[in-house]
Scaffold this motif. Structure first.
Motif, PDB file in Angstrom:
ATOM      1  N   LYS A  84       0.859  -1.199   0.000  1.00 54.87           N
ATOM      2  CA  LYS A  84       0.000   0.000   0.000  1.00 54.87           C
ATOM      3  C   LYS A  84       0.895   1.249   0.000  1.00 54.87           C
ATOM      4  N   ALA A  85       1.928   1.217   0.866  1.00 51.78           N
ATOM      5  CA  ALA A  85       2.814   2.385   0.966  1.00 51.78           C
ATOM      6  C   ALA A  85       3.558   2.610  -0.347  1.00 51.78           C
ATOM      7  N   ALA A  86       4.026   1.507  -0.938  1.00 44.43           N
ATOM      8  CA  ALA A  86       4.806   1.638  -2.173  1.00 44.43           C
ATOM      9  C   ALA A  86       3.935   2.096  -3.352  1.00 44.43           C
ATOM     10  N   LEU A  87       2.618   1.885  -3.229  1.00 44.72           N
ATOM     11  CA  LEU A  87       1.712   2.284  -4.327  1.00 44.72           C
ATOM     12  C   LEU A  87       1.054   3.635  -4.060  1.00 44.72           C
ATOM     13  N   SER A  88       1.389   4.240  -2.923  1.00 46.63           N
ATOM     14  CA  SER A  88       0.685   5.490  -2.586  1.00 46.63           C
ATOM     15  C   SER A  88       1.000   6.539  -3.650  1.00 46.63           C
ATOM     16  N   GLY A  89      -0.005   7.320  -3.972  1.00 47.31           N
ATOM     17  CA  GLY A  89       0.179   8.324  -5.031  1.00 47.31           C
ATOM     18  C   GLY A  89      -0.219   7.805  -6.396  1.00 47.31           C
ATOM     19  N   SER A  90      -0.389   6.469  -6.507  1.00 47.86           N
ATOM     20  CA  SER A  90      -0.855   5.904  -7.785  1.00 47.86           C
ATOM     21  C   SER A  90      -2.334   5.523  -7.636  1.00 47.86           C
ATOM     22  N   GLU A  91      -2.969   5.198  -8.746  1.00 50.53           N
ATOM     23  CA  GLU A  91      -4.388   4.787  -8.638  1.00 50.53           C
ATOM     24  C   GLU A  91      -4.542   3.276  -8.599  1.00 50.53           C
ATOM     25  N   ILE A  92      -3.432   2.578  -8.431  1.00 56.02           N
ATOM     26  CA  ILE A  92      -3.464   1.109  -8.445  1.00 56.02           C
ATOM     27  C   ILE A  92      -4.079   0.594  -7.143  1.00 56.02           C
ATOM     28  N   VAL A  93      -5.041  -0.307  -7.267  1.00 56.17           N
ATOM     29  CA  VAL A  93      -5.695  -0.870  -6.086  1.00 56.17           C
ATOM     30  C   VAL A  93      -4.795  -1.968  -5.513  1.00 56.17           C
ATOM     31  N   ALA A  94      -4.527  -1.899  -4.206  1.00 58.70           N
ATOM     32  CA  ALA A  94      -3.702  -2.926  -3.548  1.00 58.70           C
ATOM     33  C   ALA A  94      -4.606  -3.890  -2.793  1.00 58.70           C
ATOM     34  N   ALA A  95      -4.249  -5.179  -2.800  1.00 56.76           N
ATOM     35  CA  ALA A  95      -5.020  -6.178  -2.056  1.00 56.76           C
ATOM     36  C   ALA A  95      -4.057  -7.259  -1.583  1.00 56.76           C
ATOM     37  N   ALA A  96      -4.465  -8.011  -0.554  1.00 56.79           N
ATOM     38  CA  ALA A  96      -3.571  -9.039  -0.007  1.00 56.79           C
ATOM     39  C   ALA A  96      -4.329 -10.306   0.344  1.00 56.79           C
ATOM     40  N   GLY A  97      -3.578 -11.419   0.367  1.00 64.10           N
ATOM     41  CA  GLY A  97      -4.161 -12.716   0.728  1.00 64.10           C
ATOM     42  C   GLY A  97      -4.339 -13.592  -0.501  1.00 64.10           C
ATOM     43  N   GLU A  98      -4.511 -14.899  -0.227  1.00 63.84           N
ATOM     44  CA  GLU A  98      -4.671 -15.849  -1.346  1.00 63.84           C
ATOM     45  C   GLU A  98      -5.904 -15.529  -2.181  1.00 63.84           C
ATOM     46  N   ALA A  99      -6.980 -15.061  -1.502  1.00 66.54           N
ATOM     47  CA  ALA A  99      -8.208 -14.728  -2.241  1.00 66.54           C
ATOM     48  C   ALA A  99      -7.965 -13.557  -3.190  1.00 66.54           C
ATOM     49  N   ALA A 100      -7.103 -12.637  -2.785  1.00 69.04           N
ATOM     50  CA  ALA A 100      -6.813 -11.475  -3.641  1.00 69.04           C
ATOM     51  C   ALA A 100      -6.050 -11.911  -4.892  1.00 69.04           C
TER      52      ALA A 100
END
Ligand code: NDP
Length: 410
Positions: A84-100
């Motif tokens: 999330k931190a590394a993507l801040s400032g971009s519009e890319i959606v971040a998600a985590a976990g096997e389901a993601a």
């Protein structure tokens, strides 16, 4: 239902004008970064929907930003904050976990590149197949552990499977030269690995450092060790059997140390059609991304004038019994290849950590196969969950037997 082999058809949304949408599962790995290298060169031709990784948040964010992806999924929830931190400032959606990761695989895309390593690749790759997407498949485990299931679902869901593995991609290209019924034999080539010319005694005592020195290809550690033991070719034999619906007896392996000819199709009229190319994974990856068109200059071109000779020899199954074991597992059928693969993963990990000798790798695999047959756990997996259960059972057996194999052969 018997799947209708592999379909030679254009991916659904393909037209030379519209950009193709690609998702990369395993974007931070060796195949993933080679794919990235090709895609960033052609931003008008390819758009990226989703990228995934296991825990390397920084590299995933970098890849997502470079590719202009819309969605980035990291399997390890602990890596979410870093992503999330590394993507801040971009519009890319971040998600985590096997389901993601599974969600990333199921998002709308023309081609999903399945390049997660190991059994973790099964569920996400199946999610892409269930959507009827074209899947450029690098993950060997899908086809080795549950090849029948994957090809059957691909046929039922109308999903095209494009082979990334260089040998299978070569066969795919060469098969186009004739009718399916006119094919007599498929030939996979093997480099022979670093121990091709070594004595049996020297192979027995090979160290991880020696096994990791592949003469021609630069790949991850696991697949490099598999190349040294020839297990990689055994796994590829199983892959080819499923991908092309060819009986194992009609698939041969020849050692070709130059790694220039990647696969050969022998037709009924005595014609042998081969695919040649520099040993660079960007060539088969580009073939899948652009198919049925071709990408210009994905990698260094082959210079025929620099090649003194191209040689072929039969593999030595005494020094390298892994190939024989893979053939036997195919003959046993059902989940025997799933067991072979799981036992080999345990054996390779033990070898790399110095707890098992090189010669003990095939011994442990063979002992695990025998024990799995004895315990009756080689039933054909009917679902990804069942394949994963058999994989776990086989790993448990291999771990139990490990000490015996180590004591006998170290
Ligand atoms: P790498 O180990 O280089 O990369 C693996 C990728 O998968 C990384 O992005 C990694 O993320 C991710 N990953 C690993 N474990 C998980 C998990 N549990 N959940 C989600 N993501 C995960 O592998 P390669 O690129 O070398 O190989 C990928 C597949 O392609 C393998 O099945 C291999 O056998 C096959 N293959 C590879 C070839 C090659 O030349 N490399 C040739 C032919 C086939 P992270 O970086 O965060 O760990």
């Amino acid at each position: 239902m018997v799947p209708s082999a592999y379909k030679f058809q254009t991916p659904a949304a393909s037209s030379s004008a519209a950009p193709r949408t690609i998702s990369i599962l395993g974007a931070t790995g060796s195949i993933g970064t080679s794919t990235l290298d090709l895609l960033v060169r052609q931003p008008d031709r390819y758009k990226v929907e989703a990228v995934t990784a296991q825990r390397n948040a920084e590299a995933l964010a970098k890849a997502a930003i470079a590719l202009g992806a819309r969605f980035a999924a990291i399997a390890d929830p602990k890596a979410y904050d870093a992503l999330k931190a590394a993507l801040s400032g971009s519009e890319i959606v971040a998600a985590a976990g096997e389901a993601a990761v599974i969600e990333a695989a199921a998002r709308p895309a023309d081609i999903v590149v399945a390049a997660i390593s190991g059994a973790a690749g099964l569920a996400p790759t199946m999610a892409a197949i269930e959507r009827g997407t074209s899947v450029a498949i690098a993950n060997k485990e899908c086809l080795v552990c549950a090849g029948g299931l994957f090809m059957r679902r691909a046929a039922e869901r109308d999903a095209t499977i494009l082979p990334v593995d260089s040998e299978h991609n070569a066969l795919f290209q060469a098969m186009g030269a004739g009718g399916r019924g006119d094919i007599r034999r498929l030939i996979l080539t093997a480099s022979g690995g670093p121990f091709r010319t070594w004595s049996a005694e020297a192979v027995r005592n090979a160290t991880p450092e020696q096994a990791l020195r592949h003469p021609n290809w630069s790949m991850g550690a696991k697949v490099t060790i598999d190349s040294a033991s020839l297990m990689n070719k055994g796994l590829e034999l199983i892959e080819a059997h499923h991908l092309f619906q060819m009986p194992a007896k009609d698939i041969d392996v020849f050692v070709h140390p130059q790694s220039i000819v990647h696969g050969i199709v022998e037709f009924c009229d005595g014609s042998f059609i081969a695919q040649l190319g520099a040993p660079d994974m960007r060539i088969p990856i580009s073939h899948c991304l652009a198919w049925p068109e071709r990408m210009t200059e994905p990698a260094r071109r082959l210079r025929l004038e620099e090649m003194a000779s191209l040689t072929f020899e039969a593999p030595d199954l005494v020094r390298f019994p892994a190939l024989r074991l893979a053939r036997e597992a195919l003959t046993v059928g059902g989940a025997a290849p799933t067991v072979l693969n799981a036992a080999n993963e345990i054996a390779v990990a033990e070898f790399l950590s110095g707890r098992l000798g090189f010669a003990a790798i095939p011994s442990l695999v063979e002992a695990t196969l025998n024990e799995a047959v004895r315990r009756g756990i080689v039933r054909e997996p009917a679902s990804v969950d069942e394949a994963l259960t058999i994989d776990r059972e086989a790993r448990a057996i291999a771990s139990e037997l490990r000490s015996d194999a180590a004591a006998a052969l170290n």
